[in-house]
Design an enzyme around this catalytic site. Structure first.
Site, mmCIF file in Angstrom:
data_model
loop_
_atom_site.group_PDB
_atom_site.id
_atom_site.type_symbol
_atom_site.label_atom_id
_atom_site.label_comp_id
_atom_site.label_asym_id
_atom_site.label_seq_id
_atom_site.Cartn_x
_atom_site.Cartn_y
_atom_site.Cartn_z
ATOM 1 C CG PHE A 69 -2.107 -0.807 1.141
ATOM 2 C CD1 PHE A 69 -3.300 -0.246 0.715
ATOM 3 C CD2 PHE A 69 -2.065 -2.156 1.454
ATOM 4 C CE1 PHE A 69 -4.451 -1.030 0.607
ATOM 5 C CE2 PHE A 69 -3.193 -2.944 1.341
ATOM 6 C CZ PHE A 69 -4.392 -2.387 0.916
ATOM 7 N N GLY A 75 -3.367 10.544 -2.124
ATOM 8 C CA GLY A 75 -4.225 9.397 -2.376
ATOM 9 C C GLY A 75 -3.610 8.122 -1.836
ATOM 10 C CD GLU A 189 8.357 9.052 -0.711
ATOM 11 O OE1 GLU A 189 8.698 9.705 0.308
ATOM 12 O OE2 GLU A 189 7.451 9.402 -1.474
ATOM 13 C CB VAL A 215 13.589 13.752 -10.122
ATOM 14 C CG1 VAL A 215 12.892 14.844 -9.322
ATOM 15 C CG2 VAL A 215 15.038 14.118 -10.371
ATOM 16 C CG LEU A 217 7.133 17.301 -7.968
ATOM 17 C CD1 LEU A 217 7.851 17.975 -6.800
ATOM 18 C CD2 LEU A 217 7.008 18.276 -9.137
ATOM 19 C CD GLN A 223 10.816 11.620 -2.173
ATOM 20 O OE1 GLN A 223 10.470 12.439 -1.322
ATOM 21 N NE2 GLN A 223 9.936 11.151 -3.047
HETATM 22 O O1 LIG Z 1 1.641 4.606 -8.595
HETATM 23 C C1 LIG Z 1 1.674 5.692 -9.151
HETATM 24 N N1 LIG Z 1 1.616 5.768 -10.485
HETATM 25 C C2 LIG Z 1 1.674 6.930 -11.144
HETATM 26 N N2 LIG Z 1 1.760 8.107 -10.545
HETATM 27 C C3 LIG Z 1 1.823 8.111 -9.208
HETATM 28 C C4 LIG Z 1 1.789 6.934 -8.451
HETATM 29 N N3 LIG Z 1 1.881 7.262 -7.165
HETATM 30 C C5 LIG Z 1 1.972 8.599 -7.119
HETATM 31 N N4 LIG Z 1 1.927 9.124 -8.334
HETATM 32 C C6 LIG Z 1 2.009 10.523 -8.692
HETATM 33 O O2 LIG Z 1 2.400 11.277 -7.553
HETATM 34 C C7 LIG Z 1 1.500 12.378 -7.385
HETATM 35 C C8 LIG Z 1 1.168 12.620 -5.952
HETATM 36 O O3 LIG Z 1 2.092 12.139 -5.076
HETATM 37 P P1 LIG Z 1 1.678 11.517 -3.681
HETATM 38 O O4 LIG Z 1 0.245 11.657 -3.377
HETATM 39 O O5 LIG Z 1 2.214 10.128 -3.686
HETATM 40 O O6 LIG Z 1 2.480 12.466 -2.721
HETATM 41 P P2 LIG Z 1 3.699 12.178 -1.757
HETATM 42 O O7 LIG Z 1 4.588 11.196 -2.471
HETATM 43 O O8 LIG Z 1 4.379 13.499 -1.564
HETATM 44 O O9 LIG Z 1 3.114 11.625 -0.516
HETATM 45 C C9 LIG Z 1 0.234 11.968 -8.097
HETATM 46 O O10 LIG Z 1 -0.396 13.064 -8.641
HETATM 47 C C10 LIG Z 1 0.739 11.078 -9.192
HETATM 48 O O11 LIG Z 1 1.107 11.833 -10.297
HETATM 49 CA CA LIG Z 2 4.413 9.367 -3.786
#
Ligand SMILES: O=c1[nH]cnc2c1ncn2[C@@H]1O[C@H](COP(=O)(O)OP(=O)(O)O)[C@@H](O)[C@H]1O
Ligand SMILES: [Ca+2]
Length: 465
Positions: A69, A75, A189, A215, A217, A223
């Site tokens: 997860f 999300g 991460e 990278v 974002l 990262q």
């Molecule tokens: O499994 C994935 N596939 C494709 N894009 C992803 C995935 N996980 C995160 N993202 C991208 O990362 C963006 C948001 O990052 P996240 O919600 O994971 O924030 P965080 O990493 O800062 O906690 C989403 O809009 C999406 O573009």
């Molecule tokens: Ca992420």
């Protein structure tokens, strides 16, 4: 009537009598057969048993599933992977991974841990459906939370994680353990994301100079990760108090890598909006939001004035705000810094080829310079600059028409987001404005596509342990 051949005593010959009479012949036939069966049974079932042209036949040997997860700031997502004995991914039904996502993330339920846990029940059901029943109790389920929970602070995030642990223990048939449900630290991460991309590209096992830099974002943090030479790793500066160390040692596919990795909390795309608004808006308005926008920006429980100036956004003034927000000029006590006084890792061959994931791809697609349905796209930072210059000139209404794929709530920020992405790459990470790099959403692998996200790196760690 049954017919029997007669024995000398007149008694009809039974089957037992016949076996007895021909026991010598039978022994000669059966003994070698028994011996061959025994040898086959005792032979070790090494992966090499199914080897063809140097690869293991994925239909032979045990398969291992992993359920990961990704509790991201914007999300929650579930990924299920299946590995063969060679640690290659094998198909789960028609796809190579199960990937399902849900919005919002766990951090949106800051004050209600039970609701936070409930929000991932449907994802758990999705995962259960694709793991064969007899393998579920051997299949580990891990939950990694990223910037959203990091920013909530220990007490609130721990309550949410505990509710998730309880849910997994009570409602899932997967193998679960309390310490498999955690907030990932940013360097972990970044390292997992690097493993994901390099694994999918078939780079693991090659020299560090053949790997690609990554990278990522996210919404809350960004990262940077790339492999460096062993002697450069030895010269890495000590991190300051409370910071993670700059270099991680990884052993993958028979090769040791020294990975430079740093995660910048508050510099994910959504968090950076708050930083830029703080940096720029001494007069109660921003030069980064589009003309006609009136309102505030809420992030992580705080509210920031985000109304546009009467003359609308200005590319150059917004860029100055972004440079200030990045703290590019912060004192650098190391050889060379990226921004905010953080060591840049020294660059080198492992960073030459950059793969740039997450929000970079999304905004590039929304701004129209990348095909939204593509998995990867080659771009240059200057593409973000050009797109920003175009976006900053628009008012909210015209932008809605010009960018039909951008969600309404993001329209006022399209200039700011593109300016930030350009500034982060060029002023933050020192990427040349015309240096080609690869935006990545998914990576082609074995006639399918795999999400370019950290969970696969975590699954590889689980499956190889
Ligand atoms: O499994 C994935 N596939 C494709 N894009 C992803 C995935 N996980 C995160 N993202 C991208 O990362 C963006 C948001 O990052 P996240 O919600 O994971 O924030 P965080 O990493 O800062 O906690 C989403 O809009 C999406 O573009
Ligand atoms: Ca992420």
């Amino acid at each position: 009537m049954r017919r029997y051949s007669a024995l000398p005593g007149g008694r009809p010959e039974t089957l037992a009598d016949r076996v007895h009479r021909y026991r010598g012949v039978l022994l000669v036939i059966l003994a070698p057969l028994a011996l061959v069966s025994l040898v086959l049974l005792l032979m070790p079932r090494s992966p090499a048993a199914g080897r063809r042209w140097g690869r293991v036949d994925s239909t032979v040997g045990p398969k291992k599933y992993a359920v990961i997860f990704d509790a991201g700031s914007s999300g929650s997502r579930v990924h299920v992977f299946c590995f063969d004995a060679n640690l290659d991914l094998v198909h789960i039904g028609d796809d190579i991974e199960l990937f399902v996502q849900k919005k919002p993330g766990l951090s949106a339920y800051a004050n209600d841990p039970q609701d936070a846990a409930k929000s991932i029940v449907s994802l758990l059901e999705d995962a259960k459906r694709v793991v064969p029943a007899e393998l579920r109790d051997q299949t580990p389920v891990r939950v990694g939370a990223t910037a959203g929970l990091r920013a909530l602070g220990t007490e609130k995030s721990e309550q949410i994680l505990q509710a998730v642990r309880d849910l997994l223990r009570e409602k899932s048939s997967f193998k679960n353990q309390p310490d498999w449900v955690t907030v990932l630290d940013g360097t972990q991460e970044g390292a997992y994301e690097w493993v994901t991309i390099n694994y999918l590209l078939g780079k693991l096992g090659k020299t560090f100079a053949d790997t690609v830099g990554v990278v990522d974002l996210g919404g809350g943090s960004v990262q940077m990760a790339y492999a460096i030479a062993e002697n450069d790793a030895g010269k890495a500066p000590k991190p300051s108090e409370g910071e993670d160390s700059y270099v991680k040692k990884l052993f993958l596919k028979g090769t040791t890598y020294y990975l430079y990795v740093h995660s910048y909390l508050h510099y994910g795309l959504l968090a950076a909006r708050a930083e830029i608004l703080k940096a720029g808006n001494s007069k109660g308005y921003s030069y980064c939001t589009l003309e006609g926008h009136q309102g505030q920006y809420k992030y992580g429980g705080d509210t920031f004035e985000a109304s546009a100036s009467s003359s609308g956004a200005s590319y150059s003034k917004c860029r100055a705000n972004a440079v200030k927000a990045l703290k590019v000029d912060e004192a650098c006590t190391h050889m060379k810094c990226s921004f905010g006084g953080i060591w840049n890792g020294g660059g080198g061959a492992g960073q030459k080829n950059l793969f740039v994931a997450s929000f970079f791809f999304d905004r590039a697609a929304e701004a129209g310079f990348v095909n939204p349905n593509a998995a990867v796209a080659k771009v240059k930072p200057s593409d973000f600059e050009k797109a920003a210059k175009r976006a900053c000139k628009l008012n909210v209404r015209d932008a809605q028409a010009a960018y039909p794929d951008v969600r309404k709530g993001n329209i006022p920020y399209i200039c700011m987001d593109l300016v930030y992405q350009y500034t982060l790459l060029v002023d933050g990470f020192g990427v040349g404005s015309n240096q080609e790099m690869t935006l990545v959403k998914k990576v082609p692998y074995s006639n399918a596509f795999v999400e370019a996200a950290w969970p696969l790196g975590s699954a590889i760690e689980v499956a190889s342990s």
